[in-house]
Design an enzyme around this catalytic site. Structure first.
Site, mmCIF file in Angstrom:
data_model
loop_
_atom_site.group_PDB
_atom_site.id
_atom_site.type_symbol
_atom_site.label_atom_id
_atom_site.label_comp_id
_atom_site.label_asym_id
_atom_site.label_seq_id
_atom_site.Cartn_x
_atom_site.Cartn_y
_atom_site.Cartn_z
ATOM 1 C CG ASP A 135 -1.939 -1.092 1.225
ATOM 2 O OD1 ASP A 135 -2.348 -1.509 0.125
ATOM 3 O OD2 ASP A 135 -2.360 -1.528 2.308
ATOM 4 C CG ASP A 145 -6.508 -1.409 -1.477
ATOM 5 O OD1 ASP A 145 -6.739 -2.625 -1.608
ATOM 6 O OD2 ASP A 145 -5.578 -0.956 -0.771
#
Length: 170
Positions: free
Chosen positions: A129, A148
């Site tokens: 991330d 995401d």
């Protein structure tokens, strides 16, 4: 399975979603990981304090949930279950010819994002991330990646389409 324009569209959206996600993660890993002047979790300003780049290796799911689970449960909940669900969703959208192109795009984005994150868990043991948004306390995200973003965008489109469908029926 016969390749129709519709199935090519679905496959193309899935493949492009995975490609954008994986390319962005490669860029982040090559730019941030291994640099001695940047430490894990350190923030790199992209646009002031609002748009931040950082590298976080997430061993859990959304916002790190599940990272404390024992390894067997983590495999079941973060690898096997998502693969089964993604397979069922893919089967559904390939068979349900009543879905419009926007819904197909939404489902294919969700599938592509899901596959990209599952791929990371299998290959790297965690999901990379790297993007964080903080609009002065008015709007603030957790650290996320392009997969995401694809899953979230797909879900928002499906919710909007659901409301529009209910309006039409009423």
């Amino acid at each position: 399975m016969k390749l129709t324009k519709r199935s090519i569209y679905i496959i193309l959206v899935i493949v492009l979603t995975i490609a954008v996600d994986q390319i962005s993660k490669i860029c982040v890993r090559n730019t941030i990981v291994g640099r001695t002047d940047i430490h894990p979790g350190e923030r790199i300003s992209l646009i002031g304090d609002a748009f931040i780049l950082m590298n976080v290796e997430n061993t859990g799911a959304f916002l790190g949930m599940g990272s404390d689970l024992n390894p067997t449960l983590r495999i079941i909940l973060l690898l096997i279950l998502p693969i089964v669900v993604l397979a069922f969703v893919l089967r559904h959208i390939l068979k349900d010819t009543s879905l419009d192109n926007l819904s197909l795009f939404a489902f294919a984005s969700i599938i592509g994002g899901g596959i990209a994150n599952v791929y990371d868990r299998v290959v790297y043991g965690s999901v990379t991330d790297f993007f964080f948004i903080d609009l002065g306390g008015v709007f603030r995200t957790g650290v996320f990646n392009m997969a995401d973003l694809s899953v979230t965008t797909g879900m928002i489109i499906l919710v909007i389409m659901s409301f529009k469908k209910k309006e039409k029926e009423a």
